[in-house]
Design an enzyme around this catalytic site. Structure first.
Site, short mmCIF file in Angstrom:
data_model
loop_
_atom_site.label_atom_id
_atom_site.label_comp_id
_atom_site.label_asym_id
_atom_site.label_seq_id
_atom_site.Cartn_x
_atom_site.Cartn_y
_atom_site.Cartn_z
CB SER A 1 -0.92 0.01 1.22
OG SER A 1 -1.50 1.30 1.34
N GLY B 1 1.05 -2.01 4.15
CA GLY B 1 1.54 -0.65 4.01
C GLY B 1 2.79 -0.43 4.83
CB SER B 2 3.30 0.42 8.39
OG SER B 2 2.23 -0.38 8.81
CG HIS C 1 -3.81 -1.61 -1.53
ND1 HIS C 1 -4.88 -2.43 -1.83
CD2 HIS C 1 -4.23 -0.81 -0.53
CE1 HIS C 1 -5.90 -2.13 -1.04
NE2 HIS C 1 -5.53 -1.14 -0.24
CG ASP D 1 -6.16 -3.04 3.23
OD1 ASP D 1 -5.12 -2.73 3.85
OD2 ASP D 1 -6.79 -2.23 2.52
N GLY D 2 -4.99 -4.31 6.36
CA GLY D 2 -4.99 -3.62 7.65
C GLY D 2 -4.18 -4.36 8.69
N GLY E 1 -0.98 1.76 9.46
CA GLY E 1 -0.31 1.58 10.74
C GLY E 1 -1.20 1.23 11.91
CG HIS F 1 -9.27 -0.24 -0.45
ND1 HIS F 1 -8.67 -0.36 0.79
CD2 HIS F 1 -10.60 -0.35 -0.23
CE1 HIS F 1 -9.61 -0.54 1.71
NE2 HIS F 1 -10.78 -0.53 1.13
CG MET G 1 -11.69 -3.28 5.04
SD MET G 1 -10.16 -2.87 4.18
CE MET G 1 -9.30 -1.89 5.42
CG ASP H 1 -5.22 2.33 0.85
OD1 ASP H 1 -6.13 1.49 0.77
OD2 ASP H 1 -4.08 2.06 1.28
CG MET I 1 -8.64 6.84 2.31
SD MET I 1 -7.85 6.90 3.92
CE MET I 1 -6.95 5.33 3.89
CG MET J 1 -11.42 2.78 2.06
SD MET J 1 -9.82 2.82 2.89
CE MET J 1 -8.76 2.99 1.47
C1 DX5 Z 1 -6.40 1.39 5.61
C2 DX5 Z 1 -5.99 1.11 4.18
C3 DX5 Z 1 -4.86 0.18 4.10
C4 DX5 Z 1 -3.59 0.71 4.74
C5 DX5 Z 1 -2.91 -0.47 5.36
O1 DX5 Z 1 -7.64 1.95 5.67
O2 DX5 Z 1 -7.06 0.54 3.45
O3 DX5 Z 1 -4.60 -0.26 2.78
O4 DX5 Z 1 -2.72 1.33 3.85
O5 DX5 Z 1 -1.82 -0.02 6.08
P1 DX5 Z 1 -1.10 -0.98 7.13
O6 DX5 Z 1 -0.62 -2.19 6.36
O7 DX5 Z 1 0.01 -0.14 7.66
O8 DX5 Z 1 -2.12 -1.35 8.15
ZN ZN Z 2 -6.51 -0.41 1.49
#
Ligand code: DX5
Ligand code: ZN
Length: 221
Positions: free
Chosen positions: A8, A196-197, A32, A174-175, A144, A65, A136, A34, A36, A67
């Site tokens: 991500s 992501g992180s 990925h 994811d998450g 993070g 993705h 999710m 995101d 938002m 959101m």
């Molecule tokens: C959160 C996002 C994720 C996010 C995951 O709402 O949809 O894709 O980037 O980040 P990590 O892997 O750090 O939880």
């Molecule tokens: Zn995501």
């Protein structure tokens, strides 16, 4: 069931997205993205113009993705912008079947995402309309966050439902996916892992992708 890793870019440096994408181009399967809108989730990230540019600049296919509120209105444009996969949220879509069909018609894979509090069972009849189900493992909005173990039974049930319906649906999680949690997800039946992180927060993102993949493959047996 091939394991796939989708880093991500939410945890990447937004001022250097092309380089950040290139850093995982040889190790990851997807990038990925995101999206938002500060309405469906309390955070604002990026939208169509950046996806269009990233599509031109990045070698990996984009796993968008969304959101956002009103994905029925916006999702097709992400397919047109070149995304390889477009995922809408079940909680936000008013016409999920029409929108999923439109995403496919425009040449992208169609995904449906479920928040931690949304049950999977009501959506089993739609699996034929999906290429990917996203479960999710945090409430969406931020990178993070801590992985929610409470979703593991849902991942297991989703895998069983996918098997029983015979649909070729990928199961994404994811998450909070990391070296500490990815094995639990793979054992439960997930096959596409967003991180992501656990990728961009590491010194060597490509090596982190390789390590996560190896862990998931071992755990999936
Ligand atoms: C959160 C996002 C994720 C996010 C995951 O709402 O949809 O894709 O980037 O980040 P990590 O892997 O750090 O939880
Ligand atoms: Zn995501």
């Amino acid at each position: 069931m091939a394991i796939q890793i989708s880093p991500s870019i939410l945890s990447a440096d937004f001022a250097h997205l092309a380089q950040e994408a290139a850093a995982v181009a040889d190790s990851a399967d997807w990038l990925h993205v995101d999206v938002m809108d500060n309405h469906f989730v309390p955070n604002l990230t990026l939208g169509l113009p950046i996806v269009e540019s990233l599509h031109k600049a990045a070698a990996l296919p984009l796993d968008c993705h969304l959101m956002i509120e009103d994905p029925d209105r916006w999702a097709p444009a992400y397919a047109e912008a070149g995304a390889g996969s477009v995922t809408i949220h079940a909680e936000a879509a008013k016409s999920p079947v029409r929108t999923l069909r439109e995403i496919r018609r425009l040449g992208a894979r169609a995904g449906l995402a479920l928040n931690p509090a949304t049950p999977v069972e009501p959506y089993a009849d739609l699996f034929g309309e999906l290429d990917m189900l996203l479960v999710m493992s945090v409430d969406p909005g931020f990178g993070g966050q801590k992985f929610l173990d409470v979703v593991l039974p849902k991942i297991r049930r989703a895998r069983q439902l996918i098997r029983s319906t015979d649909a070729a649906v990928w199961l994404q999680v994811d998450g909070g996916v990391s070296a500490e949690t990815i094995e639990r997800c793979a054992e439960a039946g997930a096959d596409v892992f967003v991180a992501g992180s656990a990728v961009y927060g590491q010194e060597d993102p490509a090596a982190a992708v390789d390590a996560l993949r190896a862990q998931a493959e071992r755990a999936a047996g």
